[in-house]
Motif scaffolding. Structure first.
Motif, short mmCIF file in Angstrom:
data_model
loop_
_atom_site.label_atom_id
_atom_site.label_comp_id
_atom_site.label_asym_id
_atom_site.label_seq_id
_atom_site.Cartn_x
_atom_site.Cartn_y
_atom_site.Cartn_z
N LEU A 28 -23.13 8.40 6.79
CA LEU A 28 -23.04 9.82 7.11
C LEU A 28 -24.19 10.59 6.48
CD1 LEU A 28 -21.03 11.85 8.51
CD2 LEU A 28 -20.19 12.31 6.21
N TYR A 29 -24.50 10.25 5.23
CA TYR A 29 -25.61 10.90 4.52
C TYR A 29 -26.93 10.62 5.23
CZ TYR A 29 -28.72 12.40 0.82
OH TYR A 29 -29.70 13.04 0.12
N ASP A 30 -27.16 9.38 5.59
CA ASP A 30 -28.40 9.03 6.28
C ASP A 30 -28.56 9.81 7.58
OD1 ASP A 30 -29.02 7.24 4.28
OD2 ASP A 30 -28.45 5.46 5.43
N ARG A 31 -27.47 10.01 8.27
CA ARG A 31 -27.51 10.67 9.57
C ARG A 31 -27.65 12.19 9.44
NH1 ARG A 31 -24.64 9.18 15.04
NH2 ARG A 31 -25.32 7.18 14.28
N PHE A 32 -26.98 12.81 8.45
CA PHE A 32 -26.88 14.26 8.42
C PHE A 32 -27.45 14.96 7.18
CE2 PHE A 32 -23.30 13.12 11.31
CZ PHE A 32 -23.84 13.69 12.45
N ARG A 69 -11.24 18.03 10.64
CA ARG A 69 -10.27 17.81 11.73
C ARG A 69 -11.05 17.64 13.03
NH1 ARG A 69 -6.13 22.55 10.15
NH2 ARG A 69 -7.79 23.70 11.20
N PRO A 70 -11.13 16.41 13.54
CA PRO A 70 -11.91 16.14 14.75
C PRO A 70 -11.56 17.03 15.93
CG PRO A 70 -11.25 14.08 13.73
CD PRO A 70 -10.54 15.18 12.99
N LYS A 71 -10.30 17.45 16.05
CA LYS A 71 -9.91 18.28 17.18
C LYS A 71 -10.56 19.66 17.13
CE LYS A 71 -5.57 19.89 15.16
NZ LYS A 71 -5.70 21.30 15.11
N ASP A 72 -11.06 20.07 15.95
CA ASP A 72 -11.70 21.38 15.79
C ASP A 72 -13.17 21.38 16.17
OD1 ASP A 72 -9.31 22.46 14.97
OD2 ASP A 72 -9.77 22.37 12.84
N GLY A 73 -13.75 20.22 16.37
CA GLY A 73 -15.15 20.16 16.75
C GLY A 73 -15.86 18.98 16.11
N PRO A 74 -17.15 18.83 16.41
CA PRO A 74 -17.91 17.68 15.90
C PRO A 74 -18.08 17.69 14.37
CG PRO A 74 -19.12 18.86 17.62
CD PRO A 74 -17.93 19.69 17.27
N LEU A 75 -18.17 16.51 13.84
CA LEU A 75 -18.41 16.34 12.41
C LEU A 75 -19.72 17.02 12.00
CD1 LEU A 75 -17.46 14.99 9.79
CD2 LEU A 75 -18.55 12.88 10.56
N ARG A 76 -20.71 16.94 12.84
CA ARG A 76 -22.01 17.59 12.59
C ARG A 76 -21.83 19.09 12.37
NH1 ARG A 76 -27.29 16.56 14.29
NH2 ARG A 76 -28.45 18.47 14.64
N ALA A 77 -21.03 19.74 13.22
CA ALA A 77 -20.80 21.18 13.11
C ALA A 77 -20.03 21.51 11.83
CB ALA A 77 -20.04 21.69 14.32
N TRP A 78 -19.08 20.66 11.46
CA TRP A 78 -18.32 20.88 10.22
C TRP A 78 -19.25 20.79 9.01
CZ3 TRP A 78 -16.30 17.15 6.46
CH2 TRP A 78 -15.38 17.69 5.57
N LEU A 79 -20.11 19.78 9.00
CA LEU A 79 -21.07 19.64 7.89
C LEU A 79 -22.01 20.83 7.83
CD1 LEU A 79 -21.90 15.85 8.24
CD2 LEU A 79 -20.65 16.93 6.35
N ALA A 80 -22.46 21.31 8.99
CA ALA A 80 -23.34 22.48 9.03
C ALA A 80 -22.62 23.70 8.47
CB ALA A 80 -23.81 22.74 10.46
N ALA A 124 -29.33 20.72 17.57
CA ALA A 124 -28.15 20.13 18.19
C ALA A 124 -28.19 20.16 19.71
CB ALA A 124 -26.90 20.85 17.70
N MET A 125 -29.08 20.98 20.29
CA MET A 125 -29.08 21.09 21.75
C MET A 125 -29.64 19.81 22.38
SD MET A 125 -32.18 23.78 22.75
CE MET A 125 -31.25 25.16 22.22
N PRO A 126 -29.28 19.58 23.64
CA PRO A 126 -29.79 18.38 24.32
C PRO A 126 -31.32 18.35 24.31
CG PRO A 126 -28.07 19.43 25.62
CD PRO A 126 -28.38 20.36 24.48
#
Length: 187
Positions: A28-32, A69-80, A124-126
């Motif tokens: 997770l650290y390496d990715r974000f 909580r995955p149902k609330d949105g992406p892990l990336r957004a939570w970390l941000a 985060a955008m495509p």
């Protein structure tokens, strides 16, 4: 794109963290970490402070993996969101220690938050939207020139630019957060 993460990946990562897998935290650290650091740096403007926020965010994730909580949105957004909250808390603390006027602090917080959110939105955008925006902004290309560089029709270039700009328009300053202080907000 290396940072795209499907919801399934987010759920599996959280499960691994809940089980206490140190390798999951490393992955997770390496990715974000660059995302968290970049957002914190955008708010605080200091490398050491941004590094401190990065450590705090990943320590919080390790200690409270079930707070996501995955149902609330992406892990990336939570970390941000965690990075922004911690960075703003640091900014407020520094400002209070310096004795500056509260109005100045609130304006700086709103401005820094909007800038950090814009950075997050762009990363985060495509990739197709990001490439069109980069050509138009950094490359100073018109949409027909961007279309030619991207190998798409003029209509497709216009569509990509419009969508990218619509996403960026959501980066306006947010209202002050409510709920108790601390990482993770009032969850």
């Amino acid at each position: 794109m290396a940072h795209d993460t499907p919801p399934r990946w987010d759920r599996k990562m959280q499960q691994r963290l809940v089980r206490g897998e140190a390798a999951a935290l490393g992955e997770l650290y390496d990715r974000f970490a660059s995302l968290v650091y970049g957002l914190a740096y955008r708010v605080l403007g200091e490398e050491d402070a941004a590094a401190g926020v990065t450590r705090e965010v990943f320590a919080h994730v390790w200690e409270h993996p079930d707070a996501y909580r995955p149902k609330d949105g992406p892990l990336r957004a939570w970390l941000a969101a965690l990075a922004r909250q911690e960075a703003v808390r640091g900014l407020r603390s520094r400002h209070a220690a310096a004795g500056g006027p509260p109005e100045e602090l609130e304006q700086r917080v709103r401005s820094a938050s909007a800038a950090a959110r814009a950075d997050y939105i762009v990363t985060a955008m495509p990739p197709t939207l990001r490439a069109a925006l980069e050509l138009a902004h950094r490359g100073r290309r018109t949409y027909p020139e961007a279309a030619r560089d991207l190998g798409v029709t003029d209509a497709e270039a216009r569509r990509r630019l419009r969508l990218g700009l619509q996403l960026l328009s959501t980066a306006t300053p947010l209202p002050p957060p409510s709920g108790p202080a601390g990482l993770g907000g009032g969850r």
